[in-house]
Design an enzyme around this catalytic site. Structure first.
Site, PDB file in Angstrom:
ATOM      1  N   SER A  74       4.097   1.041   9.031  1.00 35.73           N
ATOM      2  CA  SER A  74       3.934  -0.049   7.693  1.00 35.73           C
ATOM      3  C   SER A  74       5.160  -0.287   6.961  1.00 35.73           C
ATOM      4  O   SER A  74       6.131   0.714   6.823  1.00 35.73           O
ATOM      5  CB  SER A  74       2.931   0.923   6.711  1.00 35.73           C
TER       6      SER A  74
ATOM      7  N   ASP B 160       0.212  -7.743   0.239  1.00 36.36           N
ATOM      8  CA  ASP B 160       0.759  -6.497   0.461  1.00 36.36           C
ATOM      9  C   ASP B 160       2.151  -6.083   0.573  1.00 36.36           C
ATOM     10  O   ASP B 160       2.928  -6.200   1.500  1.00 36.36           O
ATOM     11  CB  ASP B 160      -0.076  -5.854   1.679  1.00 36.36           C
TER      12      ASP B 160
ATOM     13  N   SER C 188       1.680  -4.830   7.358  1.00 37.67           N
ATOM     14  CA  SER C 188       0.632  -4.282   6.659  1.00 37.67           C
ATOM     15  C   SER C 188      -0.272  -3.507   7.552  1.00 37.67           C
ATOM     16  O   SER C 188      -0.479  -2.260   7.328  1.00 37.67           O
ATOM     17  CB  SER C 188      -0.010  -5.587   6.160  1.00 37.67           C
TER      18      SER C 188
ATOM     19  N   GLY D 182       2.784   4.820  11.098  1.00 36.96           N
ATOM     20  CA  GLY D 182       4.352   4.907  10.876  1.00 36.96           C
ATOM     21  C   GLY D 182       5.013   3.798  10.756  1.00 36.96           C
ATOM     22  O   GLY D 182       6.360   3.667  10.250  1.00 36.96           O
TER      23      GLY D 182
ATOM     24  N   HIS E 195       0.822  -1.224  -0.144  1.00 43.68           N
ATOM     25  CA  HIS E 195       0.031   0.066   0.048  1.00 43.68           C
ATOM     26  C   HIS E 195       0.796   1.185   0.092  1.00 43.68           C
ATOM     27  O   HIS E 195       0.456   2.170  -0.385  1.00 43.68           O
ATOM     28  CB  HIS E 195      -1.097   0.141   1.004  1.00 43.68           C
TER      29      HIS E 195
END
Length: 473
Positions: free
Chosen positions: A337, A248, A353, A335, A218
């Protein structure tokens, strides 16, 4: 806010800053070495194994047992592998026991659990829901976040009940599922509506031999060009990105082909963990997550092959469904991810994720398996560029190398500035910092907790508005 620029040929793994002391104590030094087997007759006595060896044994037994295999998990207390079987065939049980596993006969086969998951997909793909196989209960664990109410809850509950009481369980989560944009060694991208912040997960070598890194999909969908500082020039460009759908993950290539990208994770306090291999997650094993917002945290894998239904970031009435994830109880926040999920012995397990909750109240967090991301992108783990090893990382200039032992906690405010800064990723963490004080962040320690929430806000992506399951940029 000032940012040190990383020397152009030095790019470090995304992870640094103040580590939660509880997790650091477990991780460093590398303790609790496993034994090859328990005393006595190995043919009848379960072996004592470390988690990575248990994962290997589980894979072998899955192949040997075939349809009789119904999942497995690692009992961290006894350090033994527990294997579920659905066949009463004594030969099947004897084979598993001889291999060193604890054998448990269960009712639900792998095929039946997969069929139940398919029913959930067809009838209950609702934003704010997730489901994963839980081998400890031999059921599917269905979770609904705080946005699943009214008709949506009734629909989910009805679908779960329709599967039968012995097939699935359902629970409510106090938070909301969201992606956590921001993380490990912080990486930044400027988009039309502001700054997107994510975390570098693991440095890799792309299929063409160039240096690259993995992060959340993402993040790669949200922005193409990434920098190691909030206002710096881009240092890497997205090559591939998958989100939503079957994963992801993103592969991001460094723009400078001579960039040195060490295969290691900096966990703060001058300590690094060398990443030597990709590892499949095993339910029950202890794993560690590093992120620029919350530092180092540990927990257990609680489910595999998880499906998560995030509220769509582009369609208010839509849903972004991601499949094949790892479910854990390791906390994460905005923050984190893309940040690293790894094992004590250097296995790269996942990329952060999304999930619900925070590092004060806990919650569920989901990770993209690294093994799947590597297979899909054609990348491999390992150092890129000549001399990318620790020996080339002298002094404080070493991203991820050993920090200068003379560095004090006070020096470390420059550490967080390590949103990519090769300079300090090994700086000494403040030993007075506790897990309850994640505001001393790794990505930008000069920022306060309040600043972090603004960073994680991701107004440009719509990720963290709290309206649904959130991806963790």
């Amino acid at each position: 806010m000032s940012h040190k620029r990383m020397p152009k040929r030095k790019a470090a793994i995304a992870v640094g800053g103040v580590a939660a002391l509880g997790a650091a104590a477990l991780l460093l030094p590398n303790a609790n070495a496993s034994q090859d087997g328990a005393a006595g007759d190995a043919s009848v006595t379960p072996k004592t194994l470390k988690a990575s060896d248990a994962s290997d044994l589980a894979s072998q037994l899955q192949s040997v047992l075939g349809d009789a295999f119904a999942g497995s998990y690692y009992d961290s207390g006894s350090k033994q592998l527990v294997v579920n079987v659905v066949s009463g065939d004594d030969n099947v049980i004897v084979q598993a026991k001889k291999a060193g596993a604890v054998v448990r006969q269960v009712e639900n086969s792998t095929a039946e659990l997969k069929a139940a998951a398919k029913t959930l997909k067809n009838k209950a793909t609702i934003p704010g829901t997730s489901w994963a196989v839980d081998p400890k209960t031999d059921k599917i664990l269905v979770t609904a976040d705080s946005t699943v109410t009214g008709a949506k809850w009734n629909r989910l509950e009805s679908t779960v009940k329709g599967l039968g009481s012995d097939m699935a369980t359902i629970k409510k989560s106090a938070g909301t599922f969201k992606t956590f944009v921001s993380g490990g060694d912080a990486i930044f991208s400027q988009v039309a509506n502001g700054t997107v912040r994510c975390s570098l997960g693991f440095n890799v070598t792309a299929s063409d031999g160039s240096p690259a890194f993995l992060t959340a999909g993402h993040c790669g969908v949200a922005a193409k060009d990434w920098s190691d500082s909030e206002t710096g020039d881009p240092i890497a460009t997205v090559d591939q990105a998958t989100f939503p759908g079957e994963g992801d993950f993103s592969l991001v290539k460094y723009n400078d082909a001579t960039t040195q990208a060490p295969s290691e994770v900096n966990v703060g306090n001058g300590q690094t963990v060398q990443i030597t291999q990709a590892a499949d997650a095993t339910v029950g094993e202890t794993v560690f997550r590093m992120g620029s917002t919350t530092g180092l945290h540990d927990g257990q894998v609680t489910g595999l092959d998880a499906t998560v239904n995030f509220q769509s970031e582009t369609d208010p009435n839509g849903v972004d469904t991601v499949t094949g994830l790892i479910q854990t109880n390791v906390c994460a926040e905005a923050g984190d991810s893309g940040g690293s999920l790894f094992t004590q012995d250097g296995g790269a397990v996942g990329l952060t994720s999304g999930g619900s909750g925070d590092c004060t109240n806990g919650g569920e967090t989901f990770f993209q398996p690294v093994t799947t991301a590597l297979q899909a992108t054609g990348a491999t783990l390992g150092d890129s560029g000549a001399g990318a090893g620790a020996g080339d990382q002298a002094g404080g200039d070493e991203v991820g190398g050993s920090a200068d032992p003379s560095a004090s906690a006070g020096d470390e405010t420059g550490t967080g500035d390590q949103s990519g800064t090769g300079d300090e990723s090994g700086a000494t963490a403040d030993p007075s910092a506790t897990a309850a004080d994640p505001s001393a962040t790794a990505g930008d320690p000069s920022a306060t907790a309040g600043d972090q929430s603004g960073t994680g806000d991701q107004s440009g992506t719509g990720a963290n508005d709290g309206s649904s399951l959130t991806e963790t940029h």
